[in-house]
Design a protein around this motif. Structure first.
Motif, mmCIF file in Angstrom:
data_model
loop_
_atom_site.group_PDB
_atom_site.id
_atom_site.type_symbol
_atom_site.label_atom_id
_atom_site.label_comp_id
_atom_site.label_asym_id
_atom_site.label_seq_id
_atom_site.Cartn_x
_atom_site.Cartn_y
_atom_site.Cartn_z
ATOM 1 N N PRO A 197 -4.330 1.953 -17.760
ATOM 2 C CA PRO A 197 -3.261 2.896 -17.392
ATOM 3 C C PRO A 197 -1.867 2.269 -17.464
ATOM 4 O O PRO A 197 -0.904 2.940 -17.828
ATOM 5 C CB PRO A 197 -3.583 3.295 -15.945
ATOM 6 N N THR A 198 -1.763 0.972 -17.130
ATOM 7 C CA THR A 198 -0.451 0.308 -17.186
ATOM 8 C C THR A 198 0.045 0.289 -18.629
ATOM 9 O O THR A 198 1.192 0.642 -18.924
ATOM 10 C CB THR A 198 -0.539 -1.131 -16.630
ATOM 11 N N LYS B 202 -10.095 17.121 -9.424
ATOM 12 C CA LYS B 202 -10.021 16.312 -8.194
ATOM 13 C C LYS B 202 -8.593 16.330 -7.648
ATOM 14 O O LYS B 202 -8.367 16.563 -6.447
ATOM 15 C CB LYS B 202 -10.453 14.865 -8.495
ATOM 16 N N ALA B 203 -7.624 16.139 -8.528
ATOM 17 C CA ALA B 203 -6.220 16.095 -8.072
ATOM 18 C C ALA B 203 -5.791 17.447 -7.501
ATOM 19 O O ALA B 203 -5.023 17.500 -6.538
ATOM 20 C CB ALA B 203 -5.326 15.677 -9.231
ATOM 21 N N GLU B 204 -6.300 18.539 -8.087
ATOM 22 C CA GLU B 204 -5.917 19.874 -7.582
ATOM 23 C C GLU B 204 -6.474 20.111 -6.177
ATOM 24 O O GLU B 204 -5.894 20.856 -5.395
ATOM 25 C CB GLU B 204 -6.413 20.956 -8.544
ATOM 26 N N GLY C 194 -2.642 7.012 -10.215
ATOM 27 C CA GLY C 194 -3.286 6.624 -8.952
ATOM 28 C C GLY C 194 -2.752 7.420 -7.774
ATOM 29 O O GLY C 194 -2.950 7.044 -6.606
ATOM 30 N N ALA C 195 -2.092 8.558 -8.057
ATOM 31 C CA ALA C 195 -1.484 9.375 -6.986
ATOM 32 C C ALA C 195 -2.546 9.942 -6.042
ATOM 33 O O ALA C 195 -2.249 10.253 -4.889
ATOM 34 C CB ALA C 195 -0.683 10.524 -7.601
ATOM 35 N N THR D 218 -3.540 11.734 -13.779
ATOM 36 C CA THR D 218 -4.876 11.483 -13.233
ATOM 37 C C THR D 218 -5.925 11.486 -14.336
ATOM 38 O O THR D 218 -5.660 11.912 -15.463
ATOM 39 C CB THR D 218 -5.210 12.573 -12.177
ATOM 40 N N ARG D 219 -7.138 10.996 -13.958
ATOM 41 C CA ARG D 219 -8.264 11.137 -14.888
ATOM 42 C C ARG D 219 -8.964 12.465 -14.657
ATOM 43 O O ARG D 219 -9.766 12.897 -15.466
ATOM 44 C CB ARG D 219 -9.284 10.000 -14.676
#
Ligand code: NDP
Length: 302
Positions: A94-95, A36-38, A7-8, A31-32
């Motif tokens: 994810p947990t 997007k994260a990049e 969730g970063a 991440t999924r």
């Protein structure tokens, strides 16, 4: 520290990553969506950051000193049966994954701390009750989600310190509740939602990030810790303060039936609240920078 974060890429996670980076910690974004994260963490601004999609999460967790777990579908949408299932699954999946990866890491390479998000929804809703970390859980859908979410995080190996942060409504500039409320006020169309009597247990995003940071670094932070400011307010007061900070009136109440028509069962998130106090954080000596909602709103809207 080397910290893996799910969730970063979200509202809270982005601020946490900035904070960790400012203190020269290594960050691994779980991440999924790598692309997007990049975009959110471009290599030129975040040199050395590792970004990984799920099959690669194992390599990241193995060798991290800590994990922060923030993943979850936003709840402020219309709740269909499918959305309700995804609200729960997007937290449990994810947990469960990070707990499995922590437990399966070799003892020498295992993260020693898991800081996992949960929410004040754990307590259910009330206009009269006051909740602290020892209060019992509620009986509604969100309390059930939170119980399962927390129970999943607590399956981490006994040699891993687990801190569960029961987060209130997070106030900050680029997301969360204010991103939804402010545009209405700016168009002179802001006002209380429903009766305005419902409790609004808020926290400034900087205080929440500091609380998570403390939980990562201070061994006394273990078990449930409410992530809420010391002075919750009723929603009517929050809207008045927001109007005053924005120099806009808070005059246009949105009635219950309109919210229920818009959000269905999901309207309970805004129509009902809970008064939650940060008893553990105070016992632990945590210093809130923003104790009063007016100060928090002023700082955010400057
Ligand atoms: P955001 O919605 O901004 O971000 C959450 C992140 O979770 C996303 O960036 C995404 O990361 C991941 N995610 C989104 N949908 C799914 C899905 N369907 N399945 C798996 N992962 C998903 O959340 P916040 O930063 O506001 O909140 C972080 C956590 O804190 C959440 O779990 C939330 O429930 C909790 N919380 C937040 C509050 C608030 O006021 N903001 C209040 C109480 C609790 P990616 O796409 O990179 O995988």
């Amino acid at each position: 520290m080397t910290v893996s974060v799910t969730g970063a890429t979200g509202f809270i996670g982005r601020r946490l990553v900035q904070r960790l980076r400012a203190d020269n910690h290594s960050i691994r974004v779980l991440t999924r969506s790598k692309s997007k994260a990049e975009q959110i963490f471009p290599a030129k601004d975040f040199p050395g950051i590792v970004i990984a999609e799920e099959p690669e999460w194992g390599k990241c967790v193995q060798g991290s000193t800590a994990v922060v777990n923030l993943a979850g579908l936003p709840i402020s949408t219309r709740w269909s049966p499918e959305v309700k299932k995804e609200i729960k699954d997007s937290r449990i999946r994810p947990t469960s994954k990070v707990v499995e990866l922590i437990n399966n890491s070799s003892a020498e390479a295992r993260p020693t701390v898991l800081v996992s998000a949960t929410a004040v929804g754990y307590y259910g809703t009330s206009e009269t009750g006051v909740f602290d970390e020892n209060s019992p859980s509620g009986k509604d859908y969100l309390s059930e989600v939170c119980r399962e979410w927390e129970g999943t995080a607590l399956k981490a190996n006994k040699d891993v310190r687990v801190a569960l942060i029961r987060i209130g409504v997070v106030l900050g500039k680029d997301g969360g509740a204010l991103a939804m409320m402010v545009p209405f006020f700016q168009m002179f169309a802001g006002g209380p939602l429903g009766s305005g009597q419902q409790w609004f247990s808020w926290i400034h995003v900087d205080d929440l990030v500091n609380l998570i940071y403390e939980a990562l670094t201070n061994p006394s932070y273990q078990g449930v810790i409410n992530g809420t400011a010391p002075n919750p307010v009723r929603l009517g007061e929050m809207c008045q303060q927001l109007g005053s900070v924005l120099s806009r009136p808070s005059w246009l109440p949105v009635p219950d039936f309109a919210l229920k028509a818009l959000l269905g069962e999901g309207a309970t998130v805004v129509l009902e609240g809970q008064k939650v106090l940060p008893v553990r954080a105070k016992e632990l000596g945590f210093e809130f920078k923003y104790k009063y909602v007016k100060d928090a709103l002023r700082a955010i809207m400057q």
